[in-house]
Design a protein around this motif. Structure first.
Motif, PDB file in Angstrom:
ATOM      1  N   PHE A 207      -4.254  -2.580  10.699  1.00  0.00           N
ATOM      2  CA  PHE A 207      -3.498  -2.324   9.626  1.00  0.00           C
ATOM      3  C   PHE A 207      -4.396  -2.400   8.276  1.00  0.00           C
ATOM      4  O   PHE A 207      -4.063  -1.648   7.323  1.00  0.00           O
ATOM      5  N   ALA A 208      -5.546  -3.410   8.524  1.00  0.00           N
ATOM      6  CA  ALA A 208      -6.478  -3.310   7.359  1.00  0.00           C
ATOM      7  C   ALA A 208      -7.054  -1.829   7.031  1.00  0.00           C
ATOM      8  O   ALA A 208      -6.968  -1.313   5.945  1.00  0.00           O
ATOM      9  N   TYR A 209      -7.316  -1.181   8.220  1.00  0.00           N
ATOM     10  CA  TYR A 209      -8.000   0.029   8.092  1.00  0.00           C
ATOM     11  C   TYR A 209      -7.055   1.354   7.898  1.00  0.00           C
ATOM     12  O   TYR A 209      -7.592   2.254   7.163  1.00  0.00           O
ATOM     13  N   LEU A 210      -5.849   0.819   8.240  1.00  0.00           N
ATOM     14  CA  LEU A 210      -4.982   1.989   8.135  1.00  0.00           C
ATOM     15  C   LEU A 210      -4.525   1.843   6.550  1.00  0.00           C
ATOM     16  O   LEU A 210      -4.619   3.178   5.772  1.00  0.00           O
ATOM     17  N   GLY A 211      -4.146   0.798   5.748  1.00  0.00           N
ATOM     18  CA  GLY A 211      -3.791   0.643   4.328  1.00  0.00           C
ATOM     19  C   GLY A 211      -5.294   1.366   3.656  1.00  0.00           C
ATOM     20  O   GLY A 211      -5.145   2.042   2.693  1.00  0.00           O
ATOM     21  N   SER A 212      -6.565   0.956   4.008  1.00  0.00           N
ATOM     22  CA  SER A 212      -7.954   1.444   3.403  1.00  0.00           C
ATOM     23  C   SER A 212      -7.980   2.937   3.526  1.00  0.00           C
ATOM     24  O   SER A 212      -8.658   3.419   2.788  1.00  0.00           O
ATOM     25  N   THR A 213      -7.419   3.400   4.671  1.00  0.00           N
ATOM     26  CA  THR A 213      -7.483   5.054   4.623  1.00  0.00           C
ATOM     27  C   THR A 213      -6.440   5.968   3.993  1.00  0.00           C
ATOM     28  O   THR A 213      -6.735   6.859   3.317  1.00  0.00           O
ATOM     29  N   ILE A 214      -5.195   5.287   4.365  1.00  0.00           N
ATOM     30  CA  ILE A 214      -4.236   6.214   3.539  1.00  0.00           C
ATOM     31  C   ILE A 214      -3.790   6.056   2.370  1.00  0.00           C
ATOM     32  O   ILE A 214      -3.910   7.058   1.393  1.00  0.00           O
ATOM     33  N   MET A 215      -3.789   4.662   1.728  1.00  0.00           N
ATOM     34  CA  MET A 215      -3.325   4.602   0.304  1.00  0.00           C
ATOM     35  C   MET A 215      -4.566   4.830  -0.685  1.00  0.00           C
ATOM     36  O   MET A 215      -3.870   5.575  -1.846  1.00  0.00           O
ATOM     37  N   PRO A 216      -5.611   4.854  -0.635  1.00  0.00           N
ATOM     38  CA  PRO A 216      -6.388   5.603  -1.414  1.00  0.00           C
ATOM     39  C   PRO A 216      -6.218   6.996  -1.841  1.00  0.00           C
ATOM     40  O   PRO A 216      -6.389   7.755  -2.680  1.00  0.00           O
ATOM     41  N   LEU A 217      -6.104   7.714  -0.587  1.00  0.00           N
ATOM     42  CA  LEU A 217      -5.856   9.141  -0.755  1.00  0.00           C
ATOM     43  C   LEU A 217      -4.437   9.533  -1.222  1.00  0.00           C
ATOM     44  O   LEU A 217      -4.113  10.388  -2.063  1.00  0.00           O
ATOM     45  N   VAL A 218      -3.322   8.602  -1.022  1.00  0.00           N
ATOM     46  CA  VAL A 218      -1.972   8.732  -1.793  1.00  0.00           C
ATOM     47  C   VAL A 218      -2.217   8.714  -3.319  1.00  0.00           C
ATOM     48  O   VAL A 218      -1.696   9.443  -4.044  1.00  0.00           O
ATOM     49  N   PHE A 219      -3.232   7.769  -3.741  1.00  0.00           N
ATOM     50  CA  PHE A 219      -3.505   7.522  -5.070  1.00  0.00           C
ATOM     51  C   PHE A 219      -4.291   8.612  -5.698  1.00  0.00           C
ATOM     52  O   PHE A 219      -3.965   9.303  -6.879  1.00  0.00           O
ATOM     53  N   GLY A 220      -4.962   9.302  -4.690  1.00  0.00           N
ATOM     54  CA  GLY A 220      -5.764  10.557  -5.406  1.00  0.00           C
ATOM     55  C   GLY A 220      -4.605  11.794  -5.616  1.00  0.00           C
ATOM     56  O   GLY A 220      -4.885  12.416  -6.667  1.00  0.00           O
ATOM     57  N   VAL A 221      -3.663  12.163  -4.910  1.00  0.00           N
ATOM     58  CA  VAL A 221      -2.745  13.112  -5.218  1.00  0.00           C
ATOM     59  C   VAL A 221      -1.975  12.665  -6.331  1.00  0.00           C
ATOM     60  O   VAL A 221      -1.793  13.377  -7.282  1.00  0.00           O
ATOM     61  N   LEU A 222      -1.532  11.405  -6.320  1.00  0.00           N
ATOM     62  CA  LEU A 222      -0.862  11.027  -7.636  1.00  0.00           C
ATOM     63  C   LEU A 222      -1.475  10.976  -8.931  1.00  0.00           C
ATOM     64  O   LEU A 222      -1.042  11.416 -10.014  1.00  0.00           O
TER      65      LEU A 222
END
Length: 384
Positions: A334-349
């Motif tokens: 879950f750590a690597y999942l959060g580290s991978t997905i959420m920075p990408l989501v912020f990039g879009v936002l």
């Protein structure tokens, strides 16, 4: 023997941190020489993350079969081979192939050592363990910087690859130490599987809280330079230097936090870290010059410092040692999942709303992290 084993565990975590900041340091030059778009770093990072998640999920089974020492030595050798492979890769496809053993090795050693220290050492040593990971991440950019001055990014990977190989040999030669120290013996109790661990009350909230923390840490680190450029108008070359503020804050915080963790306990340290994190985000929200933003990222790193090691260290206490290895392996995934997905989501936002929203984005996850961590402690009935 107890002290020697602890030194070996610290050394292994330096090896885990060494490669983590190499790609970001060298990619501005690497992508040009490889003839690929700058965005391809995301593809490479995703392959590493997926392999890391996979090995984290199966780390409990591997550790019980080969022991913590065996998994650690094999994992460091695997990452050394991957880094040396990076150094001789003539194209992007070869990099992708070597990203597979790198990710598999990183995930296995991360979960195995975190479980080992959580089971056998105090929260103080868990904090210092992750401090040594920070040492590795700080050293690598200097190695890559030296390599780039010579016009060869490959050299940076080669140097770190040989450092990894040296650490792996040290760990291999000292394997008997693990057998002579009583704390290193494997747990004999029944160990749960992944699906069984997910059904334990409190585990889902723990995983969501851990996911939220990793979203905070990596988003702040990855987007610090961009925030300085677009929200504060700082020149890119100057902003790049400020990107290390979170790393510095985390490393310093974990070193200093080790002196008080045993006294305050994991639960209080998580709350303290969240409070400091929130203060850092508020500093970023205050209009003004770069000094407040500079301080904000440093404070955010300092606030992040105790959260990761304390959540892991509390796992055997909350759920029992027989369940800890499986749960910690899932936590790493879950750590690597959060580290991978959420920075990408912020990039879009950020592209849509503006990168000034970074502190607001981080605060949302701070609230989620604290609420889920507190829910876990309430469900398990633990107070520390």
């Amino acid at each position: 023997m107890y002290t020697l084993l602890l030194c070996l565990v610290y050394l292994a975590f330096v090896s885990l941190g060494l490669p983590d900041s190499l790609l970001g340091s060298g990619w501005p030059v690497m992508h040009l020489e490889l003839g690929v778009p700058v965005s391809f770093m995301g593809i490479l990072s995703t392959v590493v993350s997926l392999c890391t998640i996979l090995s984290s999920l199966f780390s409990n089974r591997l550790t019980r079969r080969f022991g913590t020492a065996g998994v650690t030595v094999a994992s460091v050798f695997l990452t050394a081979v991957a880094l040396l492979g990076y150094s001789v890769s003539p194209n992007f496809t070869m990099l992708l192939l070597f990203a597979i053993p790198y990710g598999l090795g990183a995930g296995a050693i991360d979960a195995a050592l975190n479980n080992f220290v959580a089971q056998h050492y105090s929260s103080r040593h868990m904090s210092w363990l992750h401090c040594f990971w920070g040492v590795g991440t700080i050293v690598s950019p200097f190695v890559m910087s030296y390599a780039l001055t010579l016009g060869a990014w490959n050299l940076g990977y080669r140097i770190v690859g040989f450092l990894q190989l040296g650490i792996a040999l040290v760990l291999l030669l000292t394997l008997p130490v693990w057998k002579k120290v009583p704390q290193a013996e494997q747990q004999s109790q029944r160990s749960v599987g992944i699906l069984e661990a997910l059904k334990i009350r409190g585990v889902p909230s723990l995983l969501l809280g851990f996911f939220s923390y990793c979203a905070i840490e990596v988003t702040a680190m990855n987007w610090a330079s961009t925030y300085f450029v677009f929200a504060k108008g700082i020149p890119p070359e100057q902003a790049a230097r400020f990107a290390s503020l979170c790393y510095i804050g985390i490393t310093a915080g974990r070193f200093l936090g080790g002196f008080v963790m045993n006294r305050l306990g994991d639960r209080r340290m998580i709350l303290l870290g969240a409070s400091i994190l929130s203060l850092g985000c508020i500093l970023l929200l205050i209009p003004g010059g770069t000094a407040l933003a500079f301080a904000g990222f440093l404070v955010i790193g300092f606030g992040c410092a105790p959260v990761y090691p304390c959540i892991i260290h509390a796992t055997p206490y909350n759920f029992g040692p027989e369940n800890a290895a499986a749960i910690i392996g899932i936590q790493m995934a879950f750590a690597y999942l959060g580290s991978t997905i959420m920075p990408l989501v912020f990039g879009v936002l950020g592209r849509i709303a503006g990168f000034w929203i970074l502190p607001l984005y981080l605060l949302i996850f701070v609230v989620l992290m604290v609420s889920m961590a507190e829910r876990t402690f309430r469900i398990t009935g633990k107070t520390k």
